[in-house]
Design a protein around this motif. Sequence first.
Motif, PDB file in Angstrom:
ATOM      1  N   LEU A 141      19.201  35.710  35.796  1.00 18.80           N
ATOM      2  CA  LEU A 141      18.358  36.888  36.050  1.00 18.80           C
ATOM      3  C   LEU A 141      17.153  36.942  35.118  1.00 18.80           C
ATOM      4  CD1 LEU A 141      21.123  39.600  36.644  1.00 18.80           C
ATOM      5  CD2 LEU A 141      19.522  38.720  38.356  1.00 18.80           C
ATOM      6  N   GLY A 142      17.102  36.020  34.178  1.00 19.49           N
ATOM      7  CA  GLY A 142      15.961  35.948  33.252  1.00 19.49           C
ATOM      8  C   GLY A 142      15.943  37.110  32.267  1.00 19.49           C
ATOM      9  N   PHE A 191      20.300  49.762  34.660  1.00 21.14           N
ATOM     10  CA  PHE A 191      21.384  49.289  35.532  1.00 21.14           C
ATOM     11  C   PHE A 191      22.619  48.897  34.731  1.00 21.14           C
ATOM     12  CE2 PHE A 191      17.268  48.042  37.210  1.00 21.14           C
ATOM     13  CZ  PHE A 191      17.310  48.513  38.507  1.00 21.14           C
ATOM     14  N   VAL A 192      23.758  49.087  35.367  1.00 18.22           N
ATOM     15  CA  VAL A 192      25.000  48.512  34.834  1.00 18.22           C
ATOM     16  C   VAL A 192      25.542  47.587  35.925  1.00 18.22           C
ATOM     17  CG1 VAL A 192      27.356  48.957  34.031  1.00 18.22           C
ATOM     18  CG2 VAL A 192      25.503  50.550  33.443  1.00 18.22           C
ATOM     19  N   LEU A 207      18.939  41.121  43.774  1.00 17.79           N
ATOM     20  CA  LEU A 207      20.290  41.404  44.252  1.00 17.79           C
ATOM     21  C   LEU A 207      20.880  40.226  45.032  1.00 17.79           C
ATOM     22  CD1 LEU A 207      19.879  45.136  45.380  1.00 17.79           C
ATOM     23  CD2 LEU A 207      20.748  44.265  43.214  1.00 17.79           C
ATOM     24  N   ASP A 208      20.008  39.445  45.695  1.00 18.57           N
ATOM     25  CA  ASP A 208      20.497  38.260  46.429  1.00 18.57           C
ATOM     26  C   ASP A 208      21.147  37.278  45.464  1.00 18.57           C
ATOM     27  OD1 ASP A 208      19.604  39.280  48.755  1.00 18.57           O
ATOM     28  OD2 ASP A 208      17.898  37.917  48.992  1.00 18.57           O
ATOM     29  N   LEU A 209      20.473  37.100  44.324  1.00 22.54           N
ATOM     30  CA  LEU A 209      21.017  36.168  43.330  1.00 22.54           C
ATOM     31  C   LEU A 209      22.357  36.687  42.806  1.00 22.54           C
ATOM     32  CD1 LEU A 209      18.999  34.414  40.567  1.00 22.54           C
ATOM     33  CD2 LEU A 209      21.213  35.373  40.051  1.00 22.54           C
ATOM     34  N   ILE A 210      22.412  37.982  42.545  1.00 26.02           N
ATOM     35  CA  ILE A 210      23.655  38.567  42.026  1.00 26.02           C
ATOM     36  C   ILE A 210      24.766  38.402  43.068  1.00 26.02           C
ATOM     37  CG2 ILE A 210      24.777  40.705  41.289  1.00 26.02           C
ATOM     38  CD1 ILE A 210      22.013  41.644  40.272  1.00 26.02           C
ATOM     39  N   ASP A 239      13.961  49.853  33.854  1.00 26.48           N
ATOM     40  CA  ASP A 239      13.886  49.929  35.313  1.00 26.48           C
ATOM     41  C   ASP A 239      13.173  48.676  35.821  1.00 26.48           C
ATOM     42  OD1 ASP A 239      13.946  50.721  37.893  1.00 26.48           O
ATOM     43  OD2 ASP A 239      12.378  52.242  37.703  1.00 26.48           O
ATOM     44  N   ILE A 240      13.904  47.573  35.870  1.00 27.45           N
ATOM     45  CA  ILE A 240      13.311  46.299  36.283  1.00 27.45           C
ATOM     46  C   ILE A 240      13.639  46.023  37.747  1.00 27.45           C
ATOM     47  CG2 ILE A 240      13.414  45.306  33.963  1.00 27.45           C
ATOM     48  CD1 ILE A 240      15.922  43.736  35.001  1.00 27.45           C
ATOM     49  N   SER A 241      12.999  44.987  38.301  1.00 26.74           N
ATOM     50  CA  SER A 241      13.310  44.588  39.673  1.00 26.74           C
ATOM     51  C   SER A 241      14.443  43.554  39.612  1.00 26.74           C
ATOM     52  CB  SER A 241      12.047  43.981  40.305  1.00 26.74           C
ATOM     53  OG  SER A 241      12.380  43.390  41.523  1.00 26.74           O
TER      54      SER A 241
END
Lengths: 141, 308
Positions: free
Chosen positions: A27-28, A10-11, A63-66, A58-60
Amino acid sequence: MNIDSIHNGFVIDHIPAGRGMKLYELLGLDALDCSIALIKNVPSKKMGKKDIIKIDADISLNLDLIGFFAPDVTVNIIRDGVLVEKKSIALPEYLTGVIRCKNPRCITSCEQELAHKFKLTDAENHVYRCIYCETKASTEQ
Amino acid sequence: MKSLIDILDFSVEEVNALLDTADDIIANPDKYAECCKRKKLATLFFEPSTRTRLSFEAAMIELGGSVIGFSDAQNTSSSKGESVSDTAKVISCYADIIAMRHPKEGAPLVAAQAASIPVINAGDGGHNHPTQTLADLLTIRREKGSLENFTIGFCGDLKFGRTVHSLINALARYEGVRVVLISPDELKLPSYVKTDVLDRKGISYTQTTDLEAVMPELDVLYMTRVQKERFFNEEDYLRLKDSYILTPQKLTAAKKDLCILHPLPRVNEISVAIDDDPRACYFKQVLCAKYVRMALILKLLKEAGKIV
């Protein structure tokens, strides 16, 4: 500055300048052993300056946090070295387990294993309130 | 499962229908005397409240039902560390409906999420008290004939006064309601209530520290007590507790048909000399509270399929 391109990962782009490190922590990402780049203060036509995070795995992603912490970011998904999806992250309607309610009178302060949950009550001003006590969430936590 | 946690859980139409039922109960009490026969209300009061608990119990008894429960958390499993969620699940096995008061804000919502029976929020700390709001609405509607086109003054503790916040939320959904906020600077209405409710709904409001100056404008005056239990600091409580005391002299400029409300208990903020004034409606409000709770129990039990 040369940073290797990503093969699978991801970017996270258009992070408001100065928030990249905090998002990295939330995001840890420090716990991962893959290649990760945090690029700060990148010149941006739209934002003046921005931060970017590149993750070569390819992590999980939460998106809510972002969306809560850095609204209007873009998450680019890379597969086999190719950009396959560009996601604009909107403010999520609910945030569950992302931030904590700081009101000592709230039931979340004592109820066993109760997830802290916030609802978007004012999208224009990015205001989230605890669903239990209506205390306003802070992005500074 | 429909519960009542926040007054905004009910639409305006639902609130109006509930008030209609309460009016009908007042007019025809015998018609409702056995509606809840063999049904049980559990009153789970984790903090003391004689008035609200007795009101709920009287309501259920007048509907022909019975009541189980507790009024002191010291004698319950919660003192052994049981969660609100587990308590709600257990009580769901014994009763048909729960009325819960809890010192922690949001506790009745947690109970409603876990219970298999309807839950009524009977007060959660300084947060919500929706059945008091229903009682306020019923009293105003009975006294003024409508919930539209009137001016209401809220006086006293507007910062911690949960009844004030809930009533403002409820009235903001009706047309032509004008709000006057009367309080010392330290106890002003929180800004989020002003921005999220009054401003957003376009409700006209003014703020003042002078009760007598605005008295002639008011159709309804909602007095509140400065609550000791909401202060961390006793010094602040002592300094502010006598900010507004309503006396017959202060009422000289008031309208002849003013409706004076107070969620009770009162300490000294309304002089007892006003009790016999026909404009004093706070004891009628207590009666309205019982009838509106009867209407609420009926509504929730019907919607849960427990009565016809």
